[in-house]
Motif scaffolding. Sequence first.
Motif, mmCIF file in Angstrom:
data_model
loop_
_atom_site.group_PDB
_atom_site.id
_atom_site.type_symbol
_atom_site.label_atom_id
_atom_site.label_comp_id
_atom_site.label_asym_id
_atom_site.label_seq_id
_atom_site.Cartn_x
_atom_site.Cartn_y
_atom_site.Cartn_z
ATOM 1 N N ASP A 246 0.902 -1.228 0.042
ATOM 2 C CA ASP A 246 -0.052 0.111 0.213
ATOM 3 C C ASP A 246 0.908 0.897 0.085
ATOM 4 O OD1 ASP A 246 -2.289 1.640 -0.047
ATOM 5 O OD2 ASP A 246 -2.371 1.709 2.268
ATOM 6 N N GLY A 247 1.399 2.023 -1.472
ATOM 7 C CA GLY A 247 2.090 2.837 -1.029
ATOM 8 C C GLY A 247 3.064 2.220 -1.239
ATOM 9 N N PRO A 248 4.994 3.324 -1.487
ATOM 10 C CA PRO A 248 5.852 2.979 -1.530
ATOM 11 C C PRO A 248 6.182 2.178 -0.085
ATOM 12 C CG PRO A 248 5.347 5.565 -1.405
ATOM 13 C CD PRO A 248 4.050 4.526 -1.055
ATOM 14 N N ASP A 249 5.899 2.298 0.853
ATOM 15 C CA ASP A 249 6.341 1.994 2.761
ATOM 16 C C ASP A 249 4.917 1.880 3.351
ATOM 17 O OD1 ASP A 249 8.210 1.267 4.427
ATOM 18 O OD2 ASP A 249 8.847 3.158 5.188
ATOM 19 N N GLY A 250 4.051 1.211 3.157
ATOM 20 C CA GLY A 250 3.484 0.772 3.992
ATOM 21 C C GLY A 250 2.153 -0.686 3.059
ATOM 22 N N PHE A 251 1.279 -1.354 4.243
ATOM 23 C CA PHE A 251 0.592 -2.833 3.695
ATOM 24 C C PHE A 251 -0.376 -2.624 3.974
ATOM 25 C CE2 PHE A 251 5.161 -4.146 4.272
ATOM 26 C CZ PHE A 251 5.644 -4.937 3.128
ATOM 27 N N LEU A 252 -1.784 -2.550 3.240
ATOM 28 C CA LEU A 252 -2.564 -3.455 4.132
ATOM 29 C C LEU A 252 -2.757 -4.461 4.155
ATOM 30 C CD1 LEU A 252 -6.424 -2.358 3.756
ATOM 31 C CD2 LEU A 252 -6.591 -2.446 1.464
ATOM 32 N N LEU A 253 -3.608 -5.079 4.800
ATOM 33 C CA LEU A 253 -4.390 -6.488 5.443
ATOM 34 C C LEU A 253 -5.435 -6.339 5.373
ATOM 35 C CD1 LEU A 253 -1.137 -5.487 6.329
ATOM 36 C CD2 LEU A 253 -2.205 -7.860 8.335
ATOM 37 N N ARG A 254 -6.409 -7.388 4.810
ATOM 38 C CA ARG A 254 -7.947 -7.667 4.886
ATOM 39 C C ARG A 254 -7.822 -8.729 6.000
ATOM 40 N NH1 ARG A 254 -9.908 -3.635 2.397
ATOM 41 N NH2 ARG A 254 -9.592 -2.629 0.547
ATOM 42 N N VAL A 255 -8.366 -8.902 7.384
ATOM 43 C CA VAL A 255 -8.446 -9.364 7.842
ATOM 44 C C VAL A 255 -10.110 -10.181 8.476
ATOM 45 C CG1 VAL A 255 -7.407 -10.296 10.317
ATOM 46 C CG2 VAL A 255 -6.223 -8.969 9.079
ATOM 47 N N ARG A 256 -10.114 -10.835 8.495
ATOM 48 C CA ARG A 256 -11.603 -12.393 9.361
ATOM 49 C C ARG A 256 -11.416 -12.970 11.166
ATOM 50 N NH1 ARG A 256 -13.783 -15.694 6.432
ATOM 51 N NH2 ARG A 256 -11.912 -16.657 4.870
ATOM 52 N N LEU A 257 -12.074 -12.773 11.007
ATOM 53 C CA LEU A 257 -12.015 -13.241 12.444
ATOM 54 C C LEU A 257 -13.393 -13.795 12.885
ATOM 55 C CD1 LEU A 257 -10.982 -9.711 12.660
ATOM 56 C CD2 LEU A 257 -10.057 -11.169 14.952
ATOM 57 N N GLY A 258 -13.683 -15.214 12.229
ATOM 58 C CA GLY A 258 -14.555 -15.938 12.321
ATOM 59 C C GLY A 258 -15.848 -15.011 11.252
#
Length: 327
Positions: free
Chosen positions: A198-210
Amino acid sequence: MSGEVRIAIVGCGRAAERLHLPALARTPGARLAAVVDPRPERRALVAPAGGECRAFGSLDAMLAAGAADAVVVATPPDAHVESVRAALEAGLPALVEKPLAPTGAEAAALAALAAARNVPLAVGFNRRHWQPAERLRTVLAAMASAPAAARLVFRAEPARWDAVSGPGELLGDLASHQLDLLRFLFRREITAIRARPDGPDGFLLRVRLGHEVRAECRVARGATTEETMWISRSGIVWRLAAGSERIGPAGGSLRRALDAGDRLARRVRRRRSAMRRSYERQLEAFVAVARRLDQPTAGAADGVAVARALDAARASLAAGGAEVVLG
């Protein structure tokens, strides 16, 4: 264990200097008894804070001297396994900075060793001791069956830390807090995760909990620092932000005014922020753990769960953002 708990800090970097030492100075029933670091200049900087504190160039030397009753491991993450293993084998309770270990397998091995030796192992997820998070956890528990969504942003400013050993790996350094906080707030395990740059120095996480909770986590390094999260359930939205004491209202002029009033009150009363106090409360809890009076708020199982979630995030990145399901 009776009497004063002698604490050794292993790793004299910025986390020790700016977070653990000030917290220890305010923790009743404990004192800084030893510091361990291979760099003489870091030992010299940190050791005077303890008065009678002894300085060692290696953990083995400190353990051989019997200089401490418990250890706080604040080394870079790639040294966690070696340091924690040595402490546990010596029978010393350990509080280790997040992540517990670089991989889920290594974290599980440390958890197994702690269980086999019957030695307490705590992980430094201090956000569990952040009072707004504690309040929101209680609120969410009253509507636990309803679907929920969360959006978390954590952007760090490396220049503020002037890192002694260089900046840590971004997911382990920042996303580990987010992943554990989701587990803590919703009392659910992470079941699936996908990650992409996500951009030059980042991350995007999509998370499921149950089946109930969906979360989006953004982590990055930048010119400013921000830690904010929005949680929604049953049509209600709450917002937690570093520097704020509140969980609501989520935004608007009223929230800005309330936060400004809280900041003014803290300055007048010379009171530390809730986030700063979370480190103090974490250390107080660890002292109780070291005395065998309580269980860790974030223990070995929590460290393993987050390490495995980070493994899944890295696997997703390697697979071009495909979802990885945790067993």
